[in-house]
Design an enzyme around this catalytic site. Structure first.
Site, PDB file in Angstrom:
ATOM      1  N   HIS A  52      29.386  44.814  42.822  1.00 16.47           N
ATOM      2  CA  HIS A  52      29.992  45.930  43.556  1.00 16.47           C
ATOM      3  C   HIS A  52      30.165  47.158  42.665  1.00 16.47           C
ATOM      4  CE1 HIS A  52      33.840  45.446  41.464  1.00 16.47           C
ATOM      5  NE2 HIS A  52      33.673  44.136  41.597  1.00 16.47           N
ATOM      6  N   GLY A  53      30.404  48.300  43.312  1.00 21.45           N
ATOM      7  CA  GLY A  53      30.659  49.545  42.602  1.00 21.45           C
ATOM      8  C   GLY A  53      32.027  49.573  41.932  1.00 21.45           C
ATOM      9  N   ARG A  54      32.280  50.639  41.229  1.00 24.18           N
ATOM     10  CA  ARG A  54      33.481  50.753  40.403  1.00 24.18           C
ATOM     11  C   ARG A  54      34.751  50.862  41.236  1.00 24.18           C
ATOM     12  NH1 ARG A  54      34.653  55.732  36.301  1.00 24.18           N
ATOM     13  NH2 ARG A  54      35.933  56.432  38.069  1.00 24.18           N
ATOM     14  N   ALA A  79      39.275  51.427  40.689  1.00 17.98           N
ATOM     15  CA  ALA A  79      40.277  51.939  39.748  1.00 17.98           C
ATOM     16  C   ALA A  79      40.683  50.858  38.754  1.00 17.98           C
ATOM     17  CB  ALA A  79      41.496  52.446  40.512  1.00 17.98           C
ATOM     18  N   GLN A  97      40.816  41.678  38.382  1.00 16.01           N
ATOM     19  CA  GLN A  97      40.881  41.880  39.826  1.00 16.01           C
ATOM     20  C   GLN A  97      40.973  40.569  40.594  1.00 16.01           C
ATOM     21  OE1 GLN A  97      38.739  45.894  41.026  1.00 16.01           O
ATOM     22  NE2 GLN A  97      37.311  44.574  39.949  1.00 16.01           N
ATOM     23  N   GLY A  98      40.124  39.603  40.218  1.00 12.03           N
ATOM     24  CA  GLY A  98      40.134  38.346  40.945  1.00 12.03           C
ATOM     25  C   GLY A  98      39.900  38.567  42.430  1.00 12.03           C
ATOM     26  N   ARG A 140      35.677  45.691  48.266  1.00 16.53           N
ATOM     27  CA  ARG A 140      34.819  46.386  47.305  1.00 16.53           C
ATOM     28  C   ARG A 140      33.368  45.936  47.403  1.00 16.53           C
ATOM     29  NH1 ARG A 140      38.371  42.968  44.610  1.00 16.53           N
ATOM     30  NH2 ARG A 140      37.573  41.512  43.043  1.00 16.53           N
ATOM     31  N   GLU A 176      35.207  36.684  44.260  1.00 17.80           N
ATOM     32  CA  GLU A 176      35.433  36.601  42.818  1.00 17.80           C
ATOM     33  C   GLU A 176      36.316  35.395  42.485  1.00 17.80           C
ATOM     34  OE1 GLU A 176      34.557  36.717  39.950  1.00 17.80           O
ATOM     35  OE2 GLU A 176      34.766  38.805  39.281  1.00 17.80           O
ATOM     36  N   GLY A 182      31.527  40.343  39.232  1.00 17.84           N
ATOM     37  CA  GLY A 182      31.003  40.104  37.898  1.00 17.84           C
ATOM     38  C   GLY A 182      31.065  38.676  37.400  1.00 17.84           C
TER      39      GLY A 182
END
Length: 207
Positions: A12-14, A16, A24-25, A61, A85, A148
């Site tokens: 996914h993209g970026r 915050a 993030q999990g 996301r 994730e 990721g």
């Protein structure tokens, strides 16, 4: 056209939290403006590769990232919770510095005390990819939109790399992708952490 399947794993993209280096999990964080721009650009590029099927984690996301490819190529996005994730328990929302201070040994090993074991992530990711491959036509391109850590263990599994050695694969940057292609009876790594379209290979390595 070859009937050999390909799988493109797209992060996914970026967000915050990516910028702040927060774990993030499965916390449902949205893309930030840069993340939307990354996904729009990458979606246009990946559309030119002619995807056959798009499957995505249902977290926002990834869903929003997949949506850019969907609009660019006209394919719907299918959602699978198995592509989420890794669940991070009490680590979610904390920065890398905070994690190292509170759990120095566990953080160095990425061993989350109250989170999901990496083998469980690998099991559900592999099952989700297998489900999608069953619906991918011969010679088609399956696009898997995920996260990721989850992607790295899934890619390692497909390449026959043990879970504990998954970090021999470098991390995926936001909105970058990895391509695997099946040849004979095994998967081969064709691209990793790519952000541009591949150049054609004139001769194979065993020609």
């Amino acid at each position: 056209m070859s009937d050999t399947p390909r799988v493109l794993f797209w992060r996914h993209g970026r967000t915050a939290w990516n910028v702040e280096n927060r774990f993030q999990g499965q916390t449902d964080i949205e893309l930030d403006p840069v993340g939307h721009a990354q996904a729009e650009r990458a979606g246009r590029l990946l559309a030119t590769m002619g995807p056959s099927l798009i499957v995505s984690s249902d977290l926002k996301r990834t869903a929003d990232t997949a949506g850019y490819l969907s609009r660019a190529c006209g394919l719907p996005v299918e959602f699978d919770k198995g592509l989420r994730e890794r669940f991070g328990g009490s680590w979610e929302g904390l920065t890398g510095v905070e994690l190292s201070a509170r759990w120095p040994i566990e953080h160095a090993r990425m061993d989350i005390p109250d989170g999901e074991h990496i083998s469980e992530v690998g099991d559900r990711m592999s099952a989700a990819v297998d489900r999608a491959l069953e619906r991918t036509p011969a010679g088609g391109l399956l696009v898997v939109v995920s996260h990721g850590a989850a992607l790295r263990v899934a890619i390692a599994r497909m390449l026959g790399v043990p879970d504990e050695q998954r970090e021999i694969l470098g991390p995926l940057s936001n909105c970058s992708w990895t391509v695997l292609q099946r040849r004979r009876d095994q998967w081969r790594l064709m691209e990793h952490n790519a952000a541009s379209l591949p150049e054609p290979v004139v001769l194979s390595d065993d020609a």
